[in-house]
Design an enzyme around this catalytic site. Structure first.
Site: not given
Lengths: 485, 485, 485, 485
Positions: B62, B85, B90, B139, B205, B230, B235, B239-240, B244, B350, B404, B412, B416
């Protein structure tokens, strides 16, 4: 913008940003109607009898999609309406456009100058040569203020021949008000007096405006009856609390995209608005610090696990500052200089004097970097450290987002409709004197009732026996006047 | 858009929506940098030694402001970067513009067609005549897929002389992929094979992409080493979950302005993403119902006071539906027909196959009314009842809001950067085979450590004695591999 | 108490506080059974085939009502059982009484001395002249420890003729253990060796015991197979988290009646137990500060709006301190001296060495005032300031309240039953070596499944197509081994 | 118990359960004092001047540790005190013992019969031959009721010579009241009239008692001034709300040890008490359903994500039922028969007529199994299904646990002390007529202020300029009378 009134093909006056957004506005109104059961019920219940037939209503209230549904409810009940916004940043231009096109005279756009703002306010009162409105819907009390100041100046002029003097005040906004009145006086020395004579009453939306009204009541200067809508339970305990719980994070996210979780947030003031703000920040994972002057509200904050400190205690540690006090001089430029780099400073109280914008703007060498409209980074020359100010210190939820959501505004605005009806129906009965009134509890309960079905709720019915036991009627009202909810 | 590659004055290739937004992008990057301490620490720690000198990195992720800070971290460490992307909605166009202008080759804009999407993906791999990238940041795995499918086709072609046949699949998107490969094959029958030979590895990701990688590892078809970013704790559990929790209400508010309080919301799936979504909806005052296939996750939902039902049980009662499963066919058009008028349907998983968009689009007589971009009302002809679909069933937090927030993406993306460094540093050591790896726990802990200071945290130090007592090193890692956090 | 084994009329051995409480125990067991669907399902499913026929099970696990239901599940499946508690304060005397009367040999009472504690432990292993148990249910690993230390001493004795020397250690509890072994050795130099030879395996309940097992596995000293029940998802993510969320405030309230709202609470450690504790304190209106050594757990605390500081930072400001670390020397007497008057200090980790009780007891001039059993005020002579210590630093939820509630213990204990069955069924197959195992995921999911119906949940079924898409079986397991929930 | 008044060595009258618990009571009082800063401040501020010198105070209020601190505050200010409990189950026997031994005449024990209850109430009024108390502290209004009924009977007797007839009512409790009055009348036909003449006023603690007072005010039958302490903000918005948030789960846990997480709980009534209950159940992980008659309160519940249904809708699905209405006939035996096996039924409203205990007790064939005191399982003969009723339908937080914690009771009781002082100081000024009064806001704010320091709060001071801007004094009161907090 050139301050020229435009007209629709049907001759309705308006001044909005972009008439081409009217279709988009209509689509959003249609969505909002589904979320505003109170207003839609008013249309169903009262529409057929056209109770507002012959009534002219002037409104000064954020020109949003939700307000559009309010306006079209008033017109559906027979009223003729002229409208302006009560905040220079709060208009949604597509809402203004569709109302201007379809329903009422609108003078409002997002990003007015103060000069433009008062021009719009004047237009909303300009019902032609034969005087003003019958009813006022006010939010913050600026229309009421203009008329009261106008009448005062006309009385002074009649007595002494003296015009109001804009240079008599340091407040730049009040200079504009005095100039408007002065100019009006030259044209028609009875302009506001005539208006006042016609006005049946005002219904006021918010804490700040209500405070002004009670002050006028106390000093005996109130010129017409007023209904305090703000203190309907279905207003202050819903719009102020749950509305802000929704729209504060909305404004923060749209303006800055900042992660709220993990941050330290200071909420100045723990009234209904402050409670809603603190709740949403806490739930989003911030650590919230409250500042308060009132020991009762402070103790409430403590019971919710929030720390109560002074601004000074928290100034160097916090990431987000929100003012909700309804008072002035809450965060001064001297405070802002002590904040962390990129601390966010915003206000969700009605007026823009909670944050010392003037001090910030005139700070020697300060640099303003506009990230995007309503989101500015201000950099201090000595520290090179910047703070982020939202909506120029004005209502950040309306400036940076879209204000409160439809459902909660339906509660507030149903109170407005009922208040307007009450004033209009009783216009000759003498029921309302030049005082401030709140709506009777059974109407407050009715507003709530109209909103339960949409959320799938099923209410329990009192038996006669139970009602007698607690000394109420089976149909309510169910609580004494002093009950706090 | 005409699919023509443009060039900056310095000769860097790009294709973005509007280069004039670059300055705005730079301002937002500067804000984000303050919120991304992990990435900024990587620049400080590794920048001087230029570890990525000579490395070509292709990224498909993204193209947001946060990703811009990731890209500029990679380039600050010496890499050359090409980017697209991984989702048609996104991209933040100002982020794409500023990266294209200042830092890397970018091919991305908000609102790509699927055709355009895969053209952009191809461009990100187009490192000129002498082959492809050294490293991939993926991703969802589309770049990895393209290369694997390309190699497969080239092997088949070498063996049989047969080109891949786009008509062999019903899936319109996969038809595009096969067409691209077919066209590439005609030009250069070793294009993807050469690419594969050069590639050191991929870091992936997200859950969905990781699932594909493990499947390829199991079937022995994985062509190069992969690091599963992930499943770093910093992460998936941040992140998740917290990402969210932040971005789901953000997307709902920006798209619909609907009041969440009082509503009934159905969250399909209660993994990390579902947990974050359910938490934010509950905290905003919704009543949340969860659907789950996994009894353990279902029991977790119950322990949080959430009701666990099937979609069918809740279909007629709910106001908001969110899919978070990573599976397909979660909400079908037959379900949508049973929903309340103006029920909101959206996906934060996703891929876009959780909601049966195809079934909706092809429903006889259905009418689509676009309220605004990414917010459509679909009206069924028989019931006249409409539902509101966000982001056409794609990632609603990226389609309707900005994804996010920076801080959680810093966690995250620091993973990476570390994963890319690990692959590159070990490129000749043989440490990584054609398998899927997770980062070692001490690196995971390091990522967390880099984010504590910004939030004012102070960590306790183990004494040697205490460390011995629990059999860990004073400096960690502190937990066994199977620990769940 | 005189340490004499008593016998029921049927000849079953026991030693409990008060046999007259057996009827009360039976009534509470009947209530608990309704709340423990997992255990009751085991009785239904496995009872008829009597899988434990011939198996002797020794258990060392808090002798509560919930454990009573576990024991009667084991006996319903055919086992013969001997039991002791794994904590001197955790026995519920009515639970011990009813089990002793009706179902198994029990040696346990609330408020054992350490001497009594180990006497009880020995009795639970005393299966008569021909050796020990076939299976062990352990919690914290004391039975396992005794056998391992016993075997070690017997081997040493065989080699060198030397008895273990209790004076070789400063630890008063370990002195008792060595004395027991020494005495046993004199009687029967192969006592523990014979026992070890018979034992099929152990299933261990808690983090602390599991840690010991993994250490023995690593050093190759583990004498029989072990199943790590603690790390079943349906144990560690339920009992540890939701159990403590329930029982921490329960213990605080019963012991002190203190208002939690408005207080500052420090939670030492933010693992599953710490998370549960912090959550409940926050929700009850406390302001929670977390101390952590692990940066990942620290970052999780921050994301929930909790402050992360060192104990030293918070020592003078906090009202409540809870240790949850599983480590030692967390709150020392030097810390306690700095606390506010009447600060509450308690531990919910397995062992009592998190709080420096020894340092407190031996502090010169310190005065202990017992408010009621398990609630002591300790006053420092110099400051006259007192702190309140719960359960003498031992598990406060079991010492001051009744431990975790039945429902969540049903999850844990169903894992125990399944683990015991697994060990017993595979006793000759060689499936389990002298290693530590966790239960396979499908059994973990089964445990969850057995608990959904009671809470009215309805699970969604995967279609075959969906299951294939995410590469799982329609009937699970649904997640990869590394999934963290 | 033999209803014989006993005497301490100093001649003070009492009747308590067990005088040997006095030392334990003293220890708990010492703990409570640290948690009750408002009461301790009253001792410091007013103690020296002995304002209650010469005043006789009769109190009827749960005889708990917290009440003990209240009583000793009244005596520290010079009062002479006689006390009874206002609920048959709410006495803490160690609190009664220590007060009887050290400070005041007490007639109270846990588990009184109704006969005993009214005997105790009479004793609390028995100030010897020369009449009754000067001041009354009442909770629920039973002392006030007795005096009013007594006076009524004496007037009737004077007029007609008729004694009150206990058989004239079906209510068994009111029969006892009439018998007491009748017996008194025979002894002294001016007993209550003399008492009334002496009484300066009453301060009433709770909603239910206040309701009775307002009814008497309206019908003109109130015999002396009354201060409504319940509606002090620092009472109703703290004790009712935060007190119940604490003590409801405490009572549930002590009585049943049931896991709250995952359960469905029905809270009948969503006033302050209901709000506190619902909040705590939700936070403990229950799914909460609210029943309400008042649409405003119902809408508040919805905004917090709670479902609003009728009892009938939820009866078969819920696990826990709590009544909080202050009304009668909320859960009838016909409802109880439809509940799930082992559903828990309890009441936290003042009187025991919310749950149809009479219907339950007289249900043909119903079987009562007492698990432990205040926890009964009632089994219906036809279904064999049982429900668990707490505290026989009376206040479960006092019957099954220890009531509200000290800190929040300090708020309530500081209001009581201030109210008593106000009545006593103004006894001859005529300030208070035979009406119901609330305390002025500045006293309410003072109560809050006295509780801030203990929680580490730091209050912000208004500047003169700011105070003028919002038209308040710098020192408060800060809010208008109608403000709802």
């Amino acid at each position: 913008m050139a301050l020229v009134v435009e007209k629709t093909s049907t001759g309705r006056e308006y001044k909005v940003k972009d008439m081409s957004q009217a279709d988009f506005g209509r689509l959003e109104i249609e969505l909002a109607e589904v979320e505003m059961p109170g207003l839609m019920s008013c249309r169903t219940e009262f529409g057929p009898s056209q109770p507002f037939k012959g009534a002219r209503i002037t409104g000064s209230l954020h020109m949003t999609i939700q307000t559009a549904v309010l306006i079209e409810t008033l017109t559906a009940l027979g009223a003729e309406v002229r409208w302006c916004s009560c905040n220079i940043f709060s208009t949604q231009d597509h809402a203004a456009a569709v109302i201007a096109r379809d329903s009422a005279a609108v003078f409002a756009w997002k990003g007015e100058t103060l000069q433009e703002y008062w021009w719009c306010t004047e237009r909303s009162l300009d019902w032609g040569p034969d005087g003003g409105p019958d009813l006022i819907v006010d939010d913050g009390g600026d229309v009421t203020l203009l008329i009261h100041e106008g009448v005062k100046a006309e009385e002074e002029y009649e007595k002494t021949g003296k015009f109001p003097d804009p240079t008599s005040t340091d407040n730049p906004e009040f200079q504009i008000v005095l100039t408007i009145i002065k100019d009006g006086l030259k044209e028609n020395p009875k302009k506001y007096t005539a208006m006042k004579n016609r006005i049946v009453g005002v219904s006021e939306e918010t804490t700040t405006g209500v405070k002004r009204l009670y002050q006028m009541e106390q000093t005996g200067t109130l010129l017409f009856p007023a209904i305090n809508v703000n203190d309907s339970v279905t207003k202050s305990k819903f719009d102020n609390l749950y509305g802000c719980r929704h729209s504060l994070p909305d404004g923060l996210m749209r303006a800055t995209d900042v992660m709220i979780a993990g941050k330290v947030a200071v909420v100045c003031g723990y009234g209904d608005v402050g409670k809603g703000c603190a709740m949403s920040l806490k739930q989003a994972g911030a650590r919230v610090i409250v500042t308060e002057i009132d020991p009762i509200c402070a103790l409430q904050a403590l019971m919710e696990g929030l720390q109560v400190l002074t601004l000074e205690d928290a100034i160097a540690e916090a990431d987000i500052f929100v003012t909700t006090t309804g008072n002035k001089d809450i965060i001064m430029v001297s405070d802002m200089r002590k904040m962390k780099n990129n601390a966010i400073v915003c206000n969700i109280g009605h007026f823009d004097n909670e944050i010392d914008m003037n001090g910030l703007e005139t700070y020697p060498g300060v640099k303003r970097i506009t990230i995007k409209p309503q989101t500015d980074r201000w950099v201090f020359p000595d520290t090179k450290s910047g703070i982020i100010v939202l909506a120029e210190g004005r209502l950040m939820n309306l400036g940076c987002a879209t204000g409160h959501p439809s459902f909660v505004m339906s509660c507030s605005f149903t109170n407005q409709v009922i208040a307007q009806l009450e004033l209009w129906n009783e216009k000759t009965s003498g029921k309302y004197e030049k005082k401030v009134y709140v709506l009777p509890k059974h109407l407050d309960e009715k507003v709530a009732l109209l909103h339960l079905g949409k959320l799938g709720a099923r209410l329990t019915k009192l038996s006669k026996d139970q009602a007698d036991y607690i000394s109420v009627s089976v149909d309510g009202p169910y609580k004494p006047a002093h009950y706090r909810y």
